[in-house]
Design a protein around this motif. Sequence first.
Motif, mmCIF file in Angstrom:
data_model
loop_
_atom_site.group_PDB
_atom_site.id
_atom_site.type_symbol
_atom_site.label_atom_id
_atom_site.label_comp_id
_atom_site.label_asym_id
_atom_site.label_seq_id
_atom_site.Cartn_x
_atom_site.Cartn_y
_atom_site.Cartn_z
ATOM 1 N N ARG A 175 26.048 35.537 36.441
ATOM 2 C CA ARG A 175 24.787 34.854 36.779
ATOM 3 C C ARG A 175 24.656 34.662 38.291
ATOM 4 N NH1 ARG A 175 23.971 36.456 32.157
ATOM 5 N NH2 ARG A 175 23.634 35.029 30.428
ATOM 6 N N GLY A 176 25.668 35.060 39.040
ATOM 7 C CA GLY A 176 25.585 34.977 40.495
ATOM 8 C C GLY A 176 25.998 33.640 41.085
ATOM 9 N N VAL A 177 26.866 32.880 40.385
ATOM 10 C CA VAL A 177 27.458 31.680 41.008
ATOM 11 C C VAL A 177 28.632 32.184 41.855
ATOM 12 C CG1 VAL A 177 28.516 29.428 40.651
ATOM 13 C CG2 VAL A 177 26.858 30.280 38.982
ATOM 14 N N PRO A 178 28.598 32.031 43.182
ATOM 15 C CA PRO A 178 29.621 32.643 44.023
ATOM 16 C C PRO A 178 30.954 31.892 44.019
ATOM 17 C CG PRO A 178 28.045 31.467 45.376
ATOM 18 C CD PRO A 178 27.570 31.312 43.962
ATOM 19 N N CYS A 179 32.019 32.613 44.352
ATOM 20 C CA CYS A 179 33.359 32.014 44.435
ATOM 21 C C CYS A 179 33.345 30.793 45.358
ATOM 22 C CB CYS A 179 34.392 32.993 44.996
ATOM 23 S SG CYS A 179 34.359 34.661 44.352
ATOM 24 N N VAL A 180 32.647 30.902 46.488
ATOM 25 C CA VAL A 180 32.721 29.863 47.520
ATOM 26 C C VAL A 180 32.211 28.511 47.018
ATOM 27 C CG1 VAL A 180 30.471 30.415 48.582
ATOM 28 C CG2 VAL A 180 32.276 29.400 49.981
ATOM 29 N N THR A 181 31.274 28.513 46.070
ATOM 30 C CA THR A 181 30.734 27.257 45.541
ATOM 31 C C THR A 181 31.836 26.434 44.871
ATOM 32 O OG1 THR A 181 28.618 28.316 45.156
ATOM 33 C CG2 THR A 181 29.002 26.276 43.975
ATOM 34 N N CYS A 182 32.743 27.096 44.185
ATOM 35 C CA CYS A 182 33.774 26.376 43.445
ATOM 36 C C CYS A 182 35.130 26.350 44.165
ATOM 37 C CB CYS A 182 33.953 26.997 42.066
ATOM 38 S SG CYS A 182 32.420 27.018 41.111
ATOM 39 N N ASP A 194 27.000 18.308 37.211
ATOM 40 C CA ASP A 194 26.017 18.282 38.302
ATOM 41 C C ASP A 194 25.356 19.639 38.455
ATOM 42 O OD1 ASP A 194 26.263 15.647 38.885
ATOM 43 O OD2 ASP A 194 27.636 15.921 40.590
ATOM 44 N N CYS A 195 26.146 20.700 38.383
ATOM 45 C CA CYS A 195 25.564 22.031 38.512
ATOM 46 C C CYS A 195 24.879 22.445 37.210
ATOM 47 C CB CYS A 195 26.601 23.066 38.911
ATOM 48 S SG CYS A 195 25.862 24.712 39.088
ATOM 49 N N HIS A 196 25.474 22.159 36.073
ATOM 50 C CA HIS A 196 24.867 22.583 34.798
ATOM 51 C C HIS A 196 23.485 21.966 34.579
ATOM 52 C CE1 HIS A 196 28.410 24.479 32.399
ATOM 53 N NE2 HIS A 196 28.344 24.918 33.636
ATOM 54 N N ARG A 197 23.249 20.798 35.176
ATOM 55 C CA ARG A 197 21.928 20.172 35.043
ATOM 56 C C ARG A 197 20.882 20.924 35.835
ATOM 57 N NH1 ARG A 197 24.649 15.031 35.636
ATOM 58 N NH2 ARG A 197 25.055 14.341 33.516
ATOM 59 N N GLU A 226 15.072 29.729 40.960
ATOM 60 C CA GLU A 226 14.098 29.415 39.902
ATOM 61 C C GLU A 226 13.757 30.670 39.111
ATOM 62 O OE1 GLU A 226 13.308 26.544 39.006
ATOM 63 O OE2 GLU A 226 14.005 25.375 40.732
ATOM 64 N N LEU A 227 13.534 31.755 39.844
ATOM 65 C CA LEU A 227 13.166 33.019 39.202
ATOM 66 C C LEU A 227 14.282 33.492 38.269
ATOM 67 C CD1 LEU A 227 11.168 35.450 39.070
ATOM 68 C CD2 LEU A 227 12.551 36.506 40.868
ATOM 69 N N MET A 228 15.524 33.481 38.798
ATOM 70 C CA MET A 228 16.637 34.017 38.013
ATOM 71 C C MET A 228 16.988 33.118 36.825
ATOM 72 S SD MET A 228 16.771 36.786 39.351
ATOM 73 C CE MET A 228 18.073 37.667 38.517
ATOM 74 N N THR A 229 16.754 31.799 36.960
ATOM 75 C CA THR A 229 16.978 30.896 35.833
ATOM 76 C C THR A 229 16.136 31.355 34.647
ATOM 77 O OG1 THR A 229 17.392 29.093 37.369
ATOM 78 C CG2 THR A 229 16.935 28.468 35.123
ATOM 79 N N LYS A 230 14.894 31.788 34.948
ATOM 80 C CA LYS A 230 14.004 32.281 33.884
ATOM 81 C C LYS A 230 14.476 33.640 33.380
ATOM 82 C CE LYS A 230 9.833 29.773 35.047
ATOM 83 N NZ LYS A 230 9.893 29.518 36.519
ATOM 84 N N ALA A 258 19.442 22.020 29.408
ATOM 85 C CA ALA A 258 19.621 21.060 28.308
ATOM 86 C C ALA A 258 20.775 21.507 27.400
ATOM 87 C CB ALA A 258 18.346 20.939 27.501
ATOM 88 N N LYS A 259 20.926 22.818 27.229
ATOM 89 C CA LYS A 259 21.999 23.353 26.389
ATOM 90 C C LYS A 259 23.343 23.301 27.139
ATOM 91 C CE LYS A 259 23.238 27.513 24.962
ATOM 92 N NZ LYS A 259 23.065 28.941 25.141
ATOM 93 N N LEU A 260 23.289 23.546 28.445
ATOM 94 C CA LEU A 260 24.509 23.650 29.258
ATOM 95 C C LEU A 260 25.250 22.324 29.427
ATOM 96 C CD1 LEU A 260 23.863 26.029 32.287
ATOM 97 C CD2 LEU A 260 25.389 26.350 30.349
ATOM 98 N N THR A 261 24.596 21.211 29.093
ATOM 99 C CA THR A 261 25.254 19.910 29.251
ATOM 100 C C THR A 261 25.760 19.377 27.917
ATOM 101 O OG1 THR A 261 23.043 18.952 29.206
ATOM 102 C CG2 THR A 261 24.061 19.200 31.356
#
Length: 222
Positions: A136-143, A166-169, A201-205, A212-215
């Motif tokens: 989904r494109g969450v980069p290594c550096v974020t975590c 926090d991120c899943h929301r 926003e675009l990629m979330t769609k 709501a499901k991710l939490t």
Amino acid sequence: MAQIFTASADTRLRAAALLGVVALVMALVVLGGYADSSYATLVGWVEHQPVPFSHQHHVGELGIDCRYCHAAAETGAHAGLPSTFTCMTCHSQVWTGAPMLAPVRASLASGKPLEWQRVARLPDYVYFDHSIHLSRGVPCVTCHGRVDRMPLMSRAQPFQMQWCLDCHRNPAPHLRPPAEITRMDWSNWDEEPGIHAVYGELMTKVYGIEPAKLTQCNICHR
Ligand code: HEC
Ligand code: HEC
Ligand code: HEC
Ligand code: HEC
Ligand code: HEC
């Protein structure tokens, strides 16, 4: 008949009870602080490793991609740690006799893997999967933070439930094109304020991500 409790004993009892309450409150404050402190979250802590391997040198200066050594990150639940053989693809040619690399050579000769101490680790009751995040494109550096500036590996994020949630929301601001996940700096995007949000926003769609499901508990506790 003598009094069992003198007036002064009563005062002492009250003082003792008060002290007890104060001690309890203090213990709670200390424990509360402990949960968020780096003692509990291990943020910034460094482990003693068999070889002082430097990400700063190998990633920051030599420019080796993460996936050269953590090959399974994109395809599996675990990113994996490199085998001795991976080190030897280079160290059979460069720095061959260095004393610092003696444990690596010994490991190759004996076939016994190096025992790296883990820095990023979740409790067993939590389910985590690298591949879904990277696809989904969450980069290594974020975590994992600016690994390219770490002479010794340390934990960049608390890895507590709240941090995941926090991120899943609202994952949108963290998403990048999947081809860029291992890049540490992101300056060409940072120069365009707002582009993160629009892309996210675009990629979330496009990916059909539903916060709501991710939490829901059973996403991470299966
Ligand atoms: C793609 C090539 C490559 C790979 C793979 C590689 N190294 Fe290196 N490593 C180098 C180079 C180049 C140097 C610098 C040698 C010099 O300074 O002369 C180096 C230096 C080092 C040093 C010296 C300290 C430092 O960082 O300057 C250590 C220790 C080291 N490597 C350990 C490892 C270990 C352990 C692995 C496997 C997990 C590994 N390297 C994998 C290329 C590599
Ligand atoms: C040349 C090989 C090599 C490259 C390239 C490399 N790593 Fe590593 N990585 C290692 C080794 C060896 C360890 C175990 C020793 C340590 O923790 O320093 C490790 C450990 C880690 C850890 C800690 C894992 C744990 O739980 O202990 C993380 C996180 C990590 N690497 C992320 C990255 C990221 C992100 C990149 C790319 C920006 C990267 N690495 C590039 C070899 C490499
Ligand atoms: C969404 C957050 C997140 C992203 C993005 C992420 N990681 Fe991790 N990483 C973790 C967590 C959490 C753990 C601990 C997993 C566990 O203990 O089950 C971990 C563990 C690791 C480990 C230790 C070995 C293992 O497989 O458990 C390495 C190495 C690692 N990550 C490298 C990377 C690299 C390289 C990337 C980018 C290509 C990356 N990670 C992207 C959160 C992330
Ligand atoms: C920076 C953002 C971010 C962080 C931090 C993060 N995640 Fe995620 N996570 C995502 C995204 C984006 C997805 C993909 C959602 C989708 O495609 O529906 C995801 C998906 C997942 C999934 C798969 C859900 C499924 O449908 O199967 C699990 C499990 C998961 N995350 C666990 C964790 C855990 C545990 C942590 C904390 C250790 C964590 N995540 C931290 C962004 C993040
Ligand atoms: C996005 C992933 C994620 C979701 C969703 C999630 N958890 Fe967690 N949970 C974690 C992680 C990571 C830990 C480990 C925290 C640590 O090691 O400090 C954890 C730890 C826990 C613990 C252990 C005690 C603690 O707080 O450290 C409990 C209990 C718990 N979760 C319950 C829940 C419940 C109930 C839900 C649903 C409302 C839920 N979790 C949803 C990731 C998640």
